[in-house]
Write a protein that holds these residues in place. Structure first.
Motif, PDB file in Angstrom:
ATOM      1  N   TYR A 218      31.838  43.417  40.797  1.00  0.00           N
ATOM      2  CA  TYR A 218      32.396  42.121  41.198  1.00  0.00           C
ATOM      3  C   TYR A 218      33.370  42.284  42.366  1.00  0.00           C
ATOM      4  N   ALA A 219      34.108  43.404  42.381  1.00  0.00           N
ATOM      5  CA  ALA A 219      35.006  43.669  43.514  1.00  0.00           C
ATOM      6  C   ALA A 219      34.193  43.772  44.799  1.00  0.00           C
ATOM      7  N   PHE A 220      33.037  44.426  44.713  1.00  0.00           N
ATOM      8  CA  PHE A 220      32.208  44.564  45.912  1.00  0.00           C
ATOM      9  C   PHE A 220      31.575  43.230  46.312  1.00  0.00           C
ATOM     10  N   LYS A 221      31.133  42.437  45.320  1.00  0.00           N
ATOM     11  CA  LYS A 221      30.577  41.114  45.637  1.00  0.00           C
ATOM     12  C   LYS A 221      31.585  40.285  46.433  1.00  0.00           C
TER      13      LYS A 221
ATOM     14  N   ALA B 142      42.757  42.367  48.275  1.00  0.00           N
ATOM     15  CA  ALA B 142      43.506  42.812  47.097  1.00  0.00           C
ATOM     16  C   ALA B 142      42.999  44.203  46.716  1.00  0.00           C
ATOM     17  N   PRO B 143      43.790  44.982  45.963  1.00  0.00           N
ATOM     18  CA  PRO B 143      43.437  46.389  45.697  1.00  0.00           C
ATOM     19  C   PRO B 143      42.152  46.559  44.896  1.00  0.00           C
ATOM     20  N   ILE B 144      41.360  47.553  45.311  1.00  0.00           N
ATOM     21  CA  ILE B 144      40.164  47.941  44.569  1.00  0.00           C
ATOM     22  C   ILE B 144      40.416  49.270  43.868  1.00  0.00           C
ATOM     23  N   ASN B 145      39.543  49.597  42.908  1.00  0.00           N
ATOM     24  CA  ASN B 145      39.501  50.932  42.337  1.00  0.00           C
ATOM     25  C   ASN B 145      38.442  51.695  43.129  1.00  0.00           C
ATOM     26  N   LYS B 146      38.844  52.717  43.855  1.00  0.00           N
ATOM     27  CA  LYS B 146      37.940  53.402  44.778  1.00  0.00           C
ATOM     28  C   LYS B 146      36.823  54.156  44.071  1.00  0.00           C
ATOM     29  N   PHE B 147      36.985  54.369  42.751  1.00  0.00           N
ATOM     30  CA  PHE B 147      35.944  55.060  41.987  1.00  0.00           C
ATOM     31  C   PHE B 147      34.912  54.089  41.444  1.00  0.00           C
ATOM     32  N   ASN B 148      35.372  53.043  40.756  1.00  0.00           N
ATOM     33  CA  ASN B 148      34.380  52.200  40.080  1.00  0.00           C
ATOM     34  C   ASN B 148      33.648  51.231  41.004  1.00  0.00           C
TER      35      ASN B 148
ATOM     36  N   SER C 225      39.701  38.836  49.503  1.00  0.00           N
ATOM     37  CA  SER C 225      38.814  39.482  48.530  1.00  0.00           C
ATOM     38  C   SER C 225      39.654  39.817  47.304  1.00  0.00           C
ATOM     39  N   ILE C 226      39.108  39.572  46.128  1.00  0.00           N
ATOM     40  CA  ILE C 226      39.904  39.548  44.899  1.00  0.00           C
ATOM     41  C   ILE C 226      40.222  40.922  44.332  1.00  0.00           C
ATOM     42  N   GLY C 227      39.496  41.963  44.782  1.00  0.00           N
ATOM     43  CA  GLY C 227      39.796  43.310  44.311  1.00  0.00           C
ATOM     44  C   GLY C 227      39.324  43.559  42.884  1.00  0.00           C
ATOM     45  N   ASP C 228      39.934  44.530  42.241  1.00  0.00           N
ATOM     46  CA  ASP C 228      39.564  44.916  40.879  1.00  0.00           C
ATOM     47  C   ASP C 228      40.163  43.917  39.894  1.00  0.00           C
ATOM     48  N   LEU C 229      39.311  43.211  39.179  1.00  0.00           N
ATOM     49  CA  LEU C 229      39.758  42.137  38.287  1.00  0.00           C
ATOM     50  C   LEU C 229      40.538  42.647  37.080  1.00  0.00           C
ATOM     51  N   ASN C 230      40.399  43.920  36.752  1.00  0.00           N
ATOM     52  CA  ASN C 230      41.165  44.483  35.637  1.00  0.00           C
ATOM     53  C   ASN C 230      42.530  45.004  36.080  1.00  0.00           C
ATOM     54  N   GLY C 231      42.807  44.901  37.377  1.00  0.00           N
ATOM     55  CA  GLY C 231      44.096  45.309  37.909  1.00  0.00           C
ATOM     56  C   GLY C 231      44.992  44.107  38.174  1.00  0.00           C
TER      57      GLY C 231
ATOM     58  N   CYS D 249      48.887  28.692  56.288  1.00  0.00           N
ATOM     59  CA  CYS D 249      47.474  29.071  56.342  1.00  0.00           C
ATOM     60  C   CYS D 249      46.674  28.293  55.301  1.00  0.00           C
ATOM     61  N   THR D 250      45.372  28.409  55.412  1.00  0.00           N
ATOM     62  CA  THR D 250      44.451  27.861  54.415  1.00  0.00           C
ATOM     63  C   THR D 250      43.759  29.034  53.732  1.00  0.00           C
ATOM     64  N   PRO D 251      44.106  29.333  52.470  1.00  0.00           N
ATOM     65  CA  PRO D 251      43.504  30.476  51.787  1.00  0.00           C
ATOM     66  C   PRO D 251      42.107  30.163  51.247  1.00  0.00           C
ATOM     67  N   VAL D 252      41.236  31.158  51.361  1.00  0.00           N
ATOM     68  CA  VAL D 252      39.899  31.082  50.773  1.00  0.00           C
ATOM     69  C   VAL D 252      39.715  32.338  49.930  1.00  0.00           C
ATOM     70  N   ILE D 253      39.739  32.187  48.607  1.00  0.00           N
ATOM     71  CA  ILE D 253      39.620  33.317  47.693  1.00  0.00           C
ATOM     72  C   ILE D 253      38.151  33.504  47.333  1.00  0.00           C
ATOM     73  N   PHE D 254      37.638  34.705  47.537  1.00  0.00           N
ATOM     74  CA  PHE D 254      36.234  35.009  47.258  1.00  0.00           C
ATOM     75  C   PHE D 254      36.136  35.581  45.850  1.00  0.00           C
ATOM     76  N   ALA D 255      35.743  34.730  44.903  1.00  0.00           N
ATOM     77  CA  ALA D 255      35.645  35.122  43.497  1.00  0.00           C
ATOM     78  C   ALA D 255      34.763  34.096  42.797  1.00  0.00           C
ATOM     79  N   SER D 256      35.289  33.425  41.800  1.00  0.00           N
ATOM     80  CA  SER D 256      34.601  32.294  41.175  1.00  0.00           C
ATOM     81  C   SER D 256      35.638  31.414  40.501  1.00  0.00           C
ATOM     82  N   THR D 257      35.313  30.141  40.391  1.00  0.00           N
ATOM     83  CA  THR D 257      36.233  29.196  39.777  1.00  0.00           C
ATOM     84  C   THR D 257      36.535  29.576  38.329  1.00  0.00           C
ATOM     85  N   LYS D 258      35.506  30.007  37.600  1.00  0.00           N
ATOM     86  CA  LYS D 258      35.706  30.384  36.201  1.00  0.00           C
ATOM     87  C   LYS D 258      36.668  31.565  36.077  1.00  0.00           C
ATOM     88  N   THR D 259      36.488  32.550  36.931  1.00  0.00           N
ATOM     89  CA  THR D 259      37.331  33.739  36.862  1.00  0.00           C
ATOM     90  C   THR D 259      38.780  33.415  37.219  1.00  0.00           C
ATOM     91  N   ILE D 260      38.975  32.657  38.279  1.00  0.00           N
ATOM     92  CA  ILE D 260      40.341  32.303  38.692  1.00  0.00           C
ATOM     93  C   ILE D 260      40.994  31.401  37.651  1.00  0.00           C
TER      94      ILE D 260
END
Length: 350
Positions: free
Chosen positions: A99-102, A122-128, A12-18, A37-48
């Motif tokens: 997006y972190a939650f998605k 990956a790290p999230i912001n527990k507030f936002n 999971s990609i976490g907070d994208l601003n971090g 391993c075989t990594p699977v990143i949950f985000a989007s191709t555009k963002t990565i």
């Protein structure tokens, strides 16, 4: 059974601003990681693709819209959204929290459905990240609800493991949470994890006191004498090697921690301050007690250096390796439990 190199690690990609995306891409820029391993990143191709361009990382990835499309030997990006996301490094943004939650929600669903084998967050912001769907102090509590089990924050390195009786609890409320039932539950969770996740047959566990100097016979609080000591005696009578309570102020400085397979601290800072002092950058946050394997690095979003390329990926890389090792250990444990004769045969060969 899948070959070891094909263990599917969901991320999971976490907070994208971090610094989350940065440490993920830094980790897998080293193509040797794909041997493990075989990594699977949950985000989007555009963002990565944005992060890859921003940091000029040499990472080749495979865009997928269905988890049946995962390609072994590649970095896979599972598209959780299609729109372009505005990234503003270091900014606390509730939209970024969505997006972190998605990402977390999609990765957790895949984990529950056995479409990935283990999860590294990956790290999230527990507030936002807070919303109607996410009303939790952090990853641990959310995953405990989704994956069932008696979850426990277990900070681990190669030579130090620290579990917590209470984690994200205000200091003023700690003593109200510590009950005989909680103590037994957490110690049993640590004990079971040491056996099946770390292959330690007869674990030795130390428990730190609640009050300074474990209460000094009631002078500095009665919780250690009234709650902790009697409960530990009951647990020892069951045959578990559990010791304490130990005064927390001298336990780590005296190197006493080296005599145990795990240490249980009574509250967050009592355990995490010495843990991070001794192992910062190499430590891993493992959620013990769940039906699935989840790890994460031992740090947060680090907004102050986000976007600069200065983030250290070592803790995240260790989280990946720990997830792989724990997954394999659990698989071996389940096989041996299902076939006791196999266990006997292995013991005879020693």
């Amino acid at each position: 059974m899948k070959p070891e190199e094909n263990i599917r690690i969901g991320i999971s990609i976490g907070d994208l601003n971090g610094i989350g995306a940065e440490i993920v891409l830094k980790t897998f820029e080293d193509s040797r990681m794909l041997d493990f391993c075989t990594p699977v990143i949950f985000a989007s191709t555009k963002t990565i693709a944005f992060f890859k361009s921003h940091f000029n990382y040499q990472v080749t990835f495979q865009s997928i819209n269905n988890l049946n499309q995962v390609v072994h030997g590649k970095v896979n990006i599972f598209n959780c959204w299609n729109e372009q996301v505005k990234i503003e490094f270091g900014k606390e943004d509730t939209k970024i929290g969505e997006y972190a939650f998605k990402s977390l929600q999609a990765a957790t669903k895949a984990l529950k459905n056995n479409e990935i084998d283990a999860l590294v967050t990956a790290p999230i912001n527990k507030f936002n990240i807070q919303s109607k769907q996410f009303k939790f102090p952090g990853h641990t509590d959310y995953l405990a609800k989704e994956l069932e089990g008696e979850s426990l924050m277990f900070m681990i390195t190669s030579n130090l493991r620290v579990g917590l009786l209470t984690d994200h609890v205000p200091v003023s409320e700690i003593s109200n949470h510590i009950t005989p039932e909680l103590i037994k539950q957490k110690i049993n969770t640590v004990y079971a994890s040491l056996v099946k996740d770390f292959k330690i047959q007869k674990p030795k566990i130390a428990v730190l006191g609640i009050n300074p100097h474990t209460g000094d016979n009631g002078v500095i609080g009665k919780e250690d004498d009234d709650i902790l000591r009697p409960t530990l005696r009951e647990i020892k009578e069951e045959g578990k090697l559990v010791y304490g309570p130990y005064a927390a102020d001298s336990f780590f400085g005296s190197n006493n921690y080296k005599n145990f397979d795990a240490i249980i601290a009574t509250y967050h800072d009592q355990g995490l301050i010495p843990f991070k002092t001794l192992s910062f950058g190499q430590g891993v946050n493992f959620t013990a007690g769940l039906s699935k394997v989840r790890t994460s690095p031992d740090h947060g979003t680090a907004y102050e250096i986000a976007g600069t390329g200065k983030a250290d990926e070592n803790s995240f890389k260790e989280a990946v390796f720990s997830a792989i090792e724990i997954y394999k250990n659990r698989r071996d444990y389940q096989e041996l439990t299902a076939n006791p004769l196999k266990k006997v045969a292995r013991t005879d060969r020693r």
